[in-house]
Design a protein around this motif. Structure first.
Motif, short mmCIF file in Angstrom:
data_model
loop_
_atom_site.label_atom_id
_atom_site.label_comp_id
_atom_site.label_asym_id
_atom_site.label_seq_id
_atom_site.Cartn_x
_atom_site.Cartn_y
_atom_site.Cartn_z
N ALA A 1 34.16 43.10 46.82
CA ALA A 1 35.42 43.30 47.16
C ALA A 1 36.01 42.08 47.85
CB ALA A 1 35.55 44.45 47.93
N GLN B 1 43.05 37.75 47.41
CA GLN B 1 42.48 38.02 46.15
C GLN B 1 43.42 36.81 45.02
OE1 GLN B 1 43.46 42.27 44.80
NE2 GLN B 1 41.72 43.07 46.04
N LYS B 2 42.55 36.74 44.06
CA LYS B 2 42.99 35.93 43.03
C LYS B 2 43.25 34.32 43.62
CE LYS B 2 44.97 39.23 40.24
NZ LYS B 2 46.00 39.56 39.03
N VAL C 1 38.00 33.75 45.62
CA VAL C 1 37.03 34.13 46.49
C VAL C 1 36.05 34.92 45.94
CG1 VAL C 1 36.60 35.40 48.56
CG2 VAL C 1 38.54 34.05 48.59
N ASP D 1 34.82 45.39 35.04
CA ASP D 1 35.44 45.04 33.69
C ASP D 1 34.88 43.92 33.13
OD1 ASP D 1 37.70 44.07 32.47
OD2 ASP D 1 39.21 44.77 33.79
N TYR E 1 36.63 40.32 33.84
CA TYR E 1 36.24 39.68 34.66
C TYR E 1 34.83 39.07 34.71
CZ TYR E 1 36.04 38.29 39.77
OH TYR E 1 35.81 37.54 40.69
N ARG F 1 33.26 35.99 32.39
CA ARG F 1 33.36 34.59 32.69
C ARG F 1 32.05 33.92 33.46
NH1 ARG F 1 38.85 34.83 36.30
NH2 ARG F 1 38.91 36.52 34.74
C1 LIG Z 1 38.07 42.27 41.57
C2 LIG Z 1 37.85 41.23 42.59
C3 LIG Z 1 36.54 41.39 43.54
C4 LIG Z 1 38.29 39.85 42.14
O1 LIG Z 1 38.02 38.87 43.22
P1 LIG Z 1 39.23 37.85 43.24
O2 LIG Z 1 38.61 37.05 44.44
O3 LIG Z 1 40.56 38.45 43.18
O4 LIG Z 1 39.00 37.18 41.98
P2 LIG Z 1 39.03 35.60 41.61
O5 LIG Z 1 40.26 34.93 42.29
O6 LIG Z 1 37.77 34.91 41.80
O7 LIG Z 1 39.39 35.43 40.21
C5 LIG Z 1 40.67 36.04 39.69
C6 LIG Z 1 40.61 36.30 38.23
O8 LIG Z 1 40.12 37.69 38.05
C7 LIG Z 1 40.85 38.43 37.42
N1 LIG Z 1 40.91 39.85 38.09
C8 LIG Z 1 41.02 40.24 39.29
N2 LIG Z 1 40.86 41.53 39.51
C9 LIG Z 1 40.43 41.84 38.13
C10 LIG Z 1 39.85 43.09 37.56
N3 LIG Z 1 39.75 44.12 38.49
N4 LIG Z 1 39.59 43.19 36.49
C11 LIG Z 1 39.69 42.21 35.63
N5 LIG Z 1 40.05 40.73 35.89
C12 LIG Z 1 40.36 40.69 37.48
C13 LIG Z 1 42.30 37.85 37.73
O9 LIG Z 1 43.27 38.16 36.91
C14 LIG Z 1 42.07 36.34 37.64
O10 LIG Z 1 41.98 35.90 36.23
P3 LIG Z 1 42.45 34.45 35.90
O11 LIG Z 1 41.38 33.57 36.70
O12 LIG Z 1 42.20 34.54 34.43
O13 LIG Z 1 43.79 34.39 36.29
C15 LIG Z 1 38.91 41.63 43.62
O14 LIG Z 1 40.15 41.18 43.09
C16 LIG Z 1 38.78 42.97 44.46
O15 LIG Z 1 38.22 43.26 45.40
N6 LIG Z 1 39.74 43.85 43.74
C17 LIG Z 1 39.85 45.05 44.48
C18 LIG Z 1 38.50 45.96 44.29
C19 LIG Z 1 37.95 46.05 43.01
O16 LIG Z 1 38.72 46.28 41.89
N7 LIG Z 1 36.64 45.63 42.81
C20 LIG Z 1 36.14 45.95 41.44
C21 LIG Z 1 34.93 45.07 41.36
S1 LIG Z 1 33.98 45.48 39.92
#
Ligand SMILES: CC(C)(COP(=O)(O)OP(=O)(O)OC[C@H]1O[C@@H](n2cnc3c(N)ncnc32)[C@H](O)[C@@H]1OP(=O)(O)O)[C@@H](O)C(=O)NCCC(=O)NCCS
Length: 164
Positions: free
Chosen positions: A77, A83-84, A87, A112, A115, A118
Motif C-alpha cells: 500500500a 500514490q502515482k 513509490v 490487478d 499493475y 509491469r
Molecule cells: C496500488 C498502489 C500500491 C500503487 O502504488 P503507487 O505508488 O500509487 O504506484 P506507482 O506510482 O508506482 O505506479 C503508478 C501506476 O500504477 C497504476 N495504478 C495505481 N493503482 C493501480 C491499481 N489499483 N490497479 C492498476 N493500476 C494501478 C497507475 O495508474 C499508474 O500507472 P501509469 O504508470 O501507467 O501512469 C497504491 O496506489 C495503493 O496503495 N492503492 C490503494 C491500495 C490498493 O489498491 N492496493 C492494491 C494492491 S494489490
C-alpha cells in the motif's frame, strides 16, 4: 520527491500507511501476524517526508516442487497523498531485487494484472499452481530458471487463512 526505503519493524509507520490507504488495519495486522509467526521474509517501508508506502513478502511452501524457494507479495500500500509517484513501483522493484539476491525462485501476487504486469508478473505461470486464490488476479514471477518449474499445490503463511 526523495524516497528512502528501510527494512525495519516500524509498526506505527506500517499502521499509518495501511489505515490511510485502505481505511482499516486488517492488512497491517496481517503483516504483524506473519512477523509474529516467523513467516515474514521481507518488510520494506518507504519514507518521503513521512511514511509513504509499505510492502511485505512472506513464505510460500510448494509441495510438489519443494526445492523452489517461493514467496508471496502481500500486502502493498501507498498512502493516498503519495500514490502515482513511483513509490509502489520502487517498493516492488527493491523487494524483488532483494529476494533475487537471497536466492528466491518465485513470487506470487494477487492483484490487478495491469499493475503487476509491469514488473513481469503473469497469470500464465500462476496457472500451474494450486492456491486458495486461483483466478485471473493471481499472478506469478519466476526470479530464476528453477522458478519456472513451479507447479502444484502451495501453502501460504498461516495468517492468510485467518483473514477469511
Ligand atoms: C496500488 C498502489 C500500491 C500503487 O502504488 P503507487 O505508488 O500509487 O504506484 P506507482 O506510482 O508506482 O505506479 C503508478 C501506476 O500504477 C497504476 N495504478 C495505481 N493503482 C493501480 C491499481 N489499483 N490497479 C492498476 N493500476 C494501478 C497507475 O495508474 C499508474 O500507472 P501509469 O504508470 O501507467 O501512469 C497504491 O496506489 C495503493 O496503495 N492503492 C490503494 C491500495 C490498493 O489498491 N492496493 C492494491 C494492491 S494489490
Amino acid at each position: 520527491m526523495v524516497i528512502r526505503v528501510e527494512e525495519a519493524a516500524d509498526w506505527p509507520a506500517v499502521n499509518a500507511i495501511y489505515e490511510a490507504a485502505f481505511g482499516q488495519l486488517i492488512e497491517a495486522d496481517l503483516v504483524r501476524h506473519m512477523h509474529h509467526d516467523g513467516d515474514l521474509i521481507l518488510s520494506l517501508t518507504a519514507y518521503a517526508d513521512k511514511p509513504a508506502g509499505h510492502i511485505a513478502f512472506s513464505h510460500l511452501a510448494l509441495h510438489e516442487t519443494p526445492s523452489v524457494k517461493g514467496s508471496v507479495l502481500a500486502p502493498l500500500a501507498v498512502a493516498p497523498e503519495f500514490q502515482k509517484q513511483g513509490v509502489g513501483s520502487t517498493l516492488v522493484r527493491q523487494g524483488l531485487e532483494r529476494l533475487t539476491a537471497d536466492g528466491y525462485d518465485l513470487v506470487v501476487v494477487l492483484g490487478d494484472p495491469n499493475y503487476y504486469g509491469r514488473f513481469g508478473f503473469t497469470p500464465q505461470l500462476a496457472r500451474s499452481l494450486k492456491t486458495p486464490y486461483d483466478g485471473p488476479y493471481l499472478q506469478a514471477l519466476a526470479l530464476s530458471e528453477k522458478g519456472k518449474e513451479a507447479h502444484g499445490p502451495v501453502s501460504y503463511a498461516r495468517a492468510f487463512a485467518e483473514l477469511k
